[in-house]
Design a protein around this motif. Structure first.
Motif, mmCIF file in Angstrom:
data_model
loop_
_atom_site.group_PDB
_atom_site.id
_atom_site.type_symbol
_atom_site.label_atom_id
_atom_site.label_comp_id
_atom_site.label_asym_id
_atom_site.label_seq_id
_atom_site.Cartn_x
_atom_site.Cartn_y
_atom_site.Cartn_z
ATOM 1 N N GLN A 1 0.887 -1.266 0.086
ATOM 2 C CA GLN A 1 0.059 -0.048 0.003
ATOM 3 C C GLN A 1 1.024 1.256 0.112
ATOM 4 N N ARG B 1 -1.968 5.094 2.480
ATOM 5 C CA ARG B 1 -2.506 3.534 2.346
ATOM 6 C C ARG B 1 -3.995 3.285 1.697
ATOM 7 N N TYR C 1 3.778 0.411 2.325
ATOM 8 C CA TYR C 1 3.561 -0.394 3.784
ATOM 9 C C TYR C 1 3.199 -1.817 2.959
ATOM 10 N N PRO D 1 1.711 -5.168 4.174
ATOM 11 C CA PRO D 1 0.760 -6.067 5.109
ATOM 12 C C PRO D 1 1.386 -7.307 5.331
ATOM 13 N N LYS E 1 3.942 -6.338 7.761
ATOM 14 C CA LYS E 1 3.514 -5.371 8.870
ATOM 15 C C LYS E 1 4.600 -4.368 9.204
ATOM 16 N N SER F 1 6.741 -0.653 7.318
ATOM 17 C CA SER F 1 6.596 0.549 6.104
ATOM 18 C C SER F 1 8.263 0.438 5.560
#
Length: 269
Positions: free
Chosen positions: A3, A24, A88, A90, A93, A95
């Motif tokens: 993101q 994001r 970012y 996911p 988890k 950046s």
């Protein structure tokens, strides 16, 4: 997969400088023709893959990124043309920042750089289908329905998986054919062996009796059991076995056969 948190574009395509926070979230780009909408999409693709799909393919003469990605005013200074993405992941988890310069499009700078972030970027580089050009979208619309699935496979780089599937299927078919031939040969060999021993219905008792009957002719001790560790050749003199395997035509004159049998009998005493 990722993101975008923030994007910064410098001297890239038709954009002198643009920096936006995206947080994001999904976003849309609108504006009149020639205002740089496609340039933003190109910048995202370039940052993630080092390539710009719209510069390649039919009708483009394979334009190079170094020559045509910089802003026209920075065409002589490709080192000033760059894109930065704060993204970012996911799955991780975390950046991290991706920075790529037109001067060296094949090498992206990651901050922080780790095995995980490098692996994620490498995966993105090999799957650039997240950015579709107008030409590719139109091609999908116009392609005949029967060929649309094939085009989607090529678009998503799934054609390589199909080639791999075909190769594995060929290997599996060859292995199945070889296995079938081996089974036929195994059955034939067993049938010939039991026929030679005169055993109609093979079983351990009859087989052991037949083997020991032939060992008795050679004046050898009987085999107590048929097991992998019990060799049927136990007790046979290696030299005699070698002589027995030689064709009689190699023994010389006719009376050599009698000499050969006499030697065999003398060794058994």
């Amino acid at each position: 997969m990722i993101q975008i948190e923030e994007i910064e574009i410098v001297e890239f395509r038709g954009i002198r400088h643009l920096k936006r926070s995206l947080g994001r979230r999904s976003f849309g780009i609108a504006g009149p023709n020639g205002t740089g909408k496609s340039g933003i999409v190109d910048a995202i693709e370039f940052a993630l893959t080092g390539n710009i799909t719209r510069l390649g393919g039919a009708g483009t003469a394979e334009l190079s990124v170094k020559a045509h990605a910089p802003h026209v005013d920075a065409s002589k200074k490709p080192e000033t043309a760059l894109v930065r993405l704060q993204v970012y992941a996911p799955a991780l988890k975390k950046s991290f920042m991706i920075e790529r310069s037109v001067k060296n499009p094949g090498a992206a700078v990651l901050k922080p750089s780790s095995a995980e972030t490098r692996a994620l970027l490498a995966q993105l580089e090999t799957h650039p289908e997240f950015a579709l050009s107008r030409r590719e979208i139109i091609k999908y619309i116009l392609v005949p329905a029967g060929k649309r699935s094939q085009y989607v496979q090529e678009l998503l780089r799934l054609d390589q998986l199909e080639k791999l599937r075909v190769s594995l299927q060929r290997v599996a078919n060859d292995a199945k054919r070889d296995h079938g031939r081996a089974e036929v040969e195994d059955r034939r060999t067993k049938s010939d062996f039991f026929h030679h021993l005169g055993i109609a219905t093979p079983n351990k008792t009859d087989l052991l009796a037949s083997v020991n009957a032939r060992r008795a002719v050679l004046k050898l001790d009987p085999v107590a059991d048929l097991a992998p560790e019990n060799a049927l050749k136990v007790g046979i003199n290696p030299d005699a076995e070698h002589e027995a395997s030689q064709p009689f035509s190699k023994l010389g004159a006719k009376n050599d056969l009698a000499s050969f049998l006499k030697r065999r009998l003398s060794r058994r005493k």
